[in-house]
Every structure is written in structure tokens, then in C-alpha cells.
Design a protein around this motif. Structure first.
Motif, PDB file in Angstrom:
ATOM      1  N   THR A  57     -49.890 -28.834  73.983  1.00 29.92           N
ATOM      2  CA  THR A  57     -49.868 -29.488  72.669  1.00 29.92           C
ATOM      3  C   THR A  57     -48.510 -29.337  71.994  1.00 29.92           C
ATOM      4  O   THR A  57     -48.052 -30.259  71.305  1.00 29.92           O
ATOM      5  N   HIS A  58     -47.854 -28.196  72.179  1.00 31.49           N
ATOM      6  CA  HIS A  58     -46.512 -28.047  71.626  1.00 31.49           C
ATOM      7  C   HIS A  58     -45.518 -28.976  72.343  1.00 31.49           C
ATOM      8  O   HIS A  58     -44.625 -29.551  71.708  1.00 31.49           O
ATOM      9  N   ALA A  59     -45.689 -29.122  73.663  1.00 32.60           N
ATOM     10  CA  ALA A  59     -44.817 -30.054  74.399  1.00 32.60           C
ATOM     11  C   ALA A  59     -45.047 -31.485  73.933  1.00 32.60           C
ATOM     12  O   ALA A  59     -44.098 -32.272  73.803  1.00 32.60           O
ATOM     13  N   ALA A 101     -46.013 -32.344  70.909  1.00 32.49           N
ATOM     14  CA  ALA A 101     -45.385 -32.441  69.591  1.00 32.49           C
ATOM     15  C   ALA A 101     -43.870 -32.579  69.714  1.00 32.49           C
ATOM     16  O   ALA A 101     -43.235 -33.322  68.947  1.00 32.49           O
ATOM     17  N   TRP A 102     -43.283 -31.891  70.668  1.00 32.34           N
ATOM     18  CA  TRP A 102     -41.841 -31.994  70.927  1.00 32.34           C
ATOM     19  C   TRP A 102     -41.468 -33.421  71.315  1.00 32.34           C
ATOM     20  O   TRP A 102     -40.483 -33.977  70.801  1.00 32.34           O
ATOM     21  N   ARG A 103     -42.245 -34.021  72.210  1.00 35.54           N
ATOM     22  CA  ARG A 103     -41.935 -35.386  72.631  1.00 35.54           C
ATOM     23  C   ARG A 103     -42.078 -36.360  71.455  1.00 35.54           C
ATOM     24  O   ARG A 103     -41.258 -37.281  71.309  1.00 35.54           O
ATOM     25  N   GLN A 104     -43.099 -36.164  70.624  1.00 31.28           N
ATOM     26  CA  GLN A 104     -43.226 -37.010  69.425  1.00 31.28           C
ATOM     27  C   GLN A 104     -42.031 -36.830  68.502  1.00 31.28           C
ATOM     28  O   GLN A 104     -41.540 -37.788  67.894  1.00 31.28           O
ATOM     29  N   LEU A 105     -41.559 -35.598  68.397  1.00 31.07           N
ATOM     30  CA  LEU A 105     -40.483 -35.278  67.470  1.00 31.07           C
ATOM     31  C   LEU A 105     -39.169 -35.946  67.853  1.00 31.07           C
ATOM     32  O   LEU A 105     -38.457 -36.479  66.992  1.00 31.07           O
ATOM     33  N   ILE A 106     -38.840 -35.903  69.139  1.00 33.26           N
ATOM     34  CA  ILE A 106     -37.523 -36.397  69.549  1.00 33.26           C
ATOM     35  C   ILE A 106     -37.548 -37.865  69.981  1.00 33.26           C
ATOM     36  O   ILE A 106     -36.492 -38.438  70.257  1.00 33.26           O
ATOM     37  N   GLU A 107     -38.752 -38.470  70.021  1.00 29.30           N
ATOM     38  CA  GLU A 107     -38.840 -39.884  70.359  1.00 29.30           C
ATOM     39  C   GLU A 107     -38.134 -40.712  69.278  1.00 29.30           C
ATOM     40  O   GLU A 107     -38.482 -40.657  68.100  1.00 29.30           O
ATOM     41  N   ARG A 131     -40.678 -22.853  77.025  1.00 25.67           N
ATOM     42  CA  ARG A 131     -39.214 -23.016  77.148  1.00 25.67           C
ATOM     43  C   ARG A 131     -38.881 -24.012  78.249  1.00 25.67           C
ATOM     44  O   ARG A 131     -37.993 -24.876  78.081  1.00 25.67           O
ATOM     45  N   SER A 132     -39.586 -23.953  79.352  1.00 24.01           N
ATOM     46  CA  SER A 132     -39.340 -24.895  80.449  1.00 24.01           C
ATOM     47  C   SER A 132     -39.677 -26.319  80.037  1.00 24.01           C
ATOM     48  O   SER A 132     -38.978 -27.266  80.410  1.00 24.01           O
ATOM     49  N   GLN A 133     -40.744 -26.490  79.271  1.00 19.30           N
ATOM     50  CA  GLN A 133     -41.146 -27.823  78.820  1.00 19.30           C
ATOM     51  C   GLN A 133     -40.134 -28.405  77.832  1.00 19.30           C
ATOM     52  O   GLN A 133     -39.841 -29.597  77.875  1.00 19.30           O
ATOM     53  N   LEU A 134     -39.603 -27.571  76.945  1.00 21.86           N
ATOM     54  CA  LEU A 134     -38.699 -28.071  75.905  1.00 21.86           C
ATOM     55  C   LEU A 134     -37.289 -28.319  76.427  1.00 21.86           C
ATOM     56  O   LEU A 134     -36.619 -29.254  75.995  1.00 21.86           O
ATOM     57  N   GLY A 135     -36.830 -27.450  77.306  1.00 18.19           N
ATOM     58  CA  GLY A 135     -35.487 -27.619  77.844  1.00 18.19           C
ATOM     59  C   GLY A 135     -34.375 -27.156  76.923  1.00 18.19           C
ATOM     60  O   GLY A 135     -33.205 -27.486  77.139  1.00 18.19           O
TER      61      GLY A 135
END
Length: 376
Positions: free
Chosen positions: A87-89, A91-97, A137-141
Motif C-alpha cells: 500500500t505504501h508502494a 501511494a508512492w506511485r500515485q504521488l510521483i505520477e 526501500r527497494s520498492q521506492l528506489g
């Protein structure tokens, strides 16, 4: 907060928050040097699906049953960590899209609080926020700061609240030096008070949404009191509130902190659904008002952020009971749903710089504490 001794170029940082209400992962981008907030980027919200919420709730229940005694409930925690990572990953993808700015230099993540025990004269404090930091950390990069509370608790502090450093930066950006307070209404309510001389005090004031949400769920009426409608249809039992406010915890001076379940829906047992919702809502407001009345130099404004500000009945009770003007975060130009996520972006940069994130006046730590662990 002390001034740094070295120059640091502001960076874009991402922050994530999953609160004790277990409703969503909030994410936000800010431009900061860890002292000032220079710009705001996009925000995102990844709502938990019912099954995901159930898995996290199971981990919370298992942790409460464990209570730091015997084998830790690893199976439940592992399942919850998988949900938290995904779910955090998301949210990250939504954030940087669609984000056209630079890749964030760092991310800060709070994790999910499943157990919190403030220190007392008899026992040391303990706190547990679950998270598989390496997987995330691996998911966010990008480098990840996490585990912001353990160092403070280990030093004898309350481990909460942690947002005051960010609240102070937001208040500074308003350019008004009068005494003010920032209130966060999550599962628990916490206040940051900035006196006119700049002194910062922060502590949990009591329950906020937690008991109300629990009451609604127990009666099969959803996860929260939508628009405060159930509370608005009920009658407040002021005698019960007076009784609840007699609990010794309210006589303790700040800094102090609560576990989400230190005050729960069982307070209202025996009441009708509407009266229980009304009384729990008024109790949350009264506990905040009690805290504000304790300040010698009372703030001229109480700025409310967090999910509770969306409950009109809770806001009305606050306006009636608090001895100062009550405003929502949006009234002063802030994004009230995203402030905690923004705060952990801010704290991530402070962690990167080795700056304190808690102080004696905010958590009762014996000295300024640099918290947070970093995975480059």
C-alpha cells in the motif's frame, strides 16, 4: 529548534503516514532543508481495502494480546508488513505520477503503530511501529528514513508526538509570532503549543477519532461517523464526561502520550448509539479544551488538522469548549489531510542531517534526540 552550523541545500522529500484509524496511507512531497518548508508538492491517499484493513487490525490485536510478554506474534506482523509495503508502494506511485520535479532525495515513513506504552515511574516506555523497511526501500528506489520513535523512548522520552518540529516550521511560515496551537485529530489527539516567546510544548491531549470510530464499527455503522451525523442526532451526557475527565491521566502535566486504546468505546457502553457517539465526540473535544486551558499564555488560535476536522460535530464541540478561536488547517492555507505525511518528509531530512526530532518539551526526553534510522 537550534540553528544548524552547516549549509544544506533544500531537497524534495517524500513522507508517508498510516494512522491508528487504519483508513489509508497518506503521502506527500515537500521541499525542505529540515528547518524550513520552502514549497509543497503533490499529495496522495491510498485507501485501505477491507481485507487489507482486517489484516492490519489482526496484527494490532495480536500485538495488544502479546504486550511485550512471550513470543512476538510474527505471523500476524509479517502479513501486515506485506500489506504495508504494497500500500505504501501504491501511494508512492500515485504521488510521483505526473510529478515533473526531481526525484525525491529521501523518503520518511512512520510505519504502523501496533503498541505503545509510555514510560512511568515503575516501567520503561516501549513502542512498536511495524514495517518491512528493506522491502519498502527497494520498492521506492530512494533512501528511506524510518523508526523515528525508538531512540526517544530508549532515552526515556514518550516517543510521541513527533510532528511538533514540522508544526513549528509551518507556524513560522505564517509569519505570525503570537501564541498558537496546532491540533492533530487522529485516533488520538495531540497538540503543539508555540508560545509568543517561541517556546515549544507538545503532548497527547486525549482521545480523538479512535473511540468514535470503534463505537460506529461495533454497531455495524461503518468505519466512522460520517459528517458527525450520528453524534448530531444524540444527546451529550455531561455527567459521563465529567467522570471520564476525572481520570488521573488528565492531571498529568505534558509531555505525555497515549496508546490508541487507553480510551476506547467501552466508555459509552449502555448508551444508545446516538448518545454514545455524541458523548464520545464531546469527550474528545473536552479533553482538548482541558489541555488548552492549562496554558498560562493561552493561544489565540487552535489550528486543527487530521481526519477529525472533517467531523462537523467534533469541530462544533471544539468551538464551544475551547477557550480560543478554532480554525481548520485549510483556513490558514494548509492541507489538513496531509500534514502528518508532510511531517515525516520533514523529519526524514532532519534525520539525514543528524538534527534532533524531539526535545524535552515535546516528548520529555532528557535532551534533544536525533531519531530515525536510515537505509541509503
Amino acid at each position: 529548534m537550534e540553528q544548524p552550523t552547516n549549509h544544506f541545500e533544500p531537497v524534495w522529500a517524500a513522507g508517508f503516514m498510516s494512522g491508528t484509524s487504519i483508513d489509508a496511507v497518506d503521502a506527500a512531497l515537500i521541499l525542505t532543508d529540515g528547518e524550513r518548508v520552502l514549497d509543497f508538492g503533490p499529495v496522495a491517499e491510498r485507501k485501505y481495502r477491507p481485507q487489507e484493513r482486517s489484516i492490519i487490525r489482526t496484527a494490532v490485536d495480536a500485538a495488544r494480546a502479546w504486550n511485550w510478554s512471550g513470543p512476538r506474534p510474527e505471523t500476524a506482523i509479517r502479513a501486515a508488513n506485506e500489506v504495508l509495503t504494497q500500500t505504501h508502494a501504491d501511494a508512492w506511485r500515485q504521488l510521483i505520477e505526473g510529478w515533473n520535479g526531481p526525484v525525491p532525495a529521501i523518503a520518511g515513513v512512520h510505519g504502523q503503530t501496533v503498541l505503545h506504552r509510555p514510560p512511568t515511574a515503575e516501567v520503561s516506555g516501549q513502542t512498536l511501529q511495524i514495517l518491512d523497511a528493506s522491502s519498502l526501500r527497494s520498492q521506492l528506489g530512494v533512501p528511506l528514513a524510518y523508526d523515528f520513535r525508538s531512540a526517544d523512548v530508549g532515552a526515556g522520552g514518550q516517543g510521541a508526538p513527533l510532528a511538533p518540529a514540522f508544526h513549528a516550521a509551518l507556524l513560522q511560515a505564517l509569519g505570525d509570532t503570537s501564541s498558537k496551537a496546532v491540533l492533530n485529530l487522529g485516533g488520538v489527539a495531540n497538540v503543539t503549543y508555540r508560545a509568543a516567546d517561541g517556546k515549544l510544548v507538545a503532548f497527547d491531549t486525549g482521545p480523538a477519532n479512535g473511540p468514535i470510530d470503534e463505537w460506529m464499527e461495533q454497531h455495524g455503522l461503518g468505519t466512522h461517523d460520517e459528517n458527525g451525523r450520528t453524534a448530531a442526532a444524540g444527546r451529550v451526557d455531561e455527567m459521563s464526561i465529567d467522570l471520564w475527565m476525572d481520570k488521573p491521566w488528565f492531571d498529568l502535566p505534558g509531555p505525555k502520550s497515549l496508546d490508541r486504546f487507553d480510551f476506547d468505546a467501552t466508555l459509552a457502553r449502555g448508551m444508545s448509539v446516538e448518545d454514545g457517539a455524541a458523548t464520545l465526540t464531546a469527550f474528545s473535544a473536552e479533553s482538548v479544551a482541558h489541555a488548552i486551558r492549562s496554558f498560562t499564555d493561552r493561544p489565540d488560535q487552535l489550528i486543527v488538522c487530521g481526519g477529525g476536522r472533517r467531523n462537523p460535530q467534533l469541530m462544533q464541540e471544539l468551538r464551544v469548549r475551547a477557550p480560543c478561536a478554532v480554525k481548520s488547517a485549510e483556513d490558514v492555507g494548509w492541507l489538513g489531510d496531509s500534514i502528518e505525511a508532510q511531517a515525516f518528509a520533514f523529519l526524514a531530512v532532519r534525520t539525514l542531517r543528524g538534527l534532533p526530532i524531539s526535545w524535552p518539551g515535546t516528548t520529555s526526553a532528557p535532551a534533544p534526540i536525533t531519531g530515525g534510522r536510515l537505509i541509503d
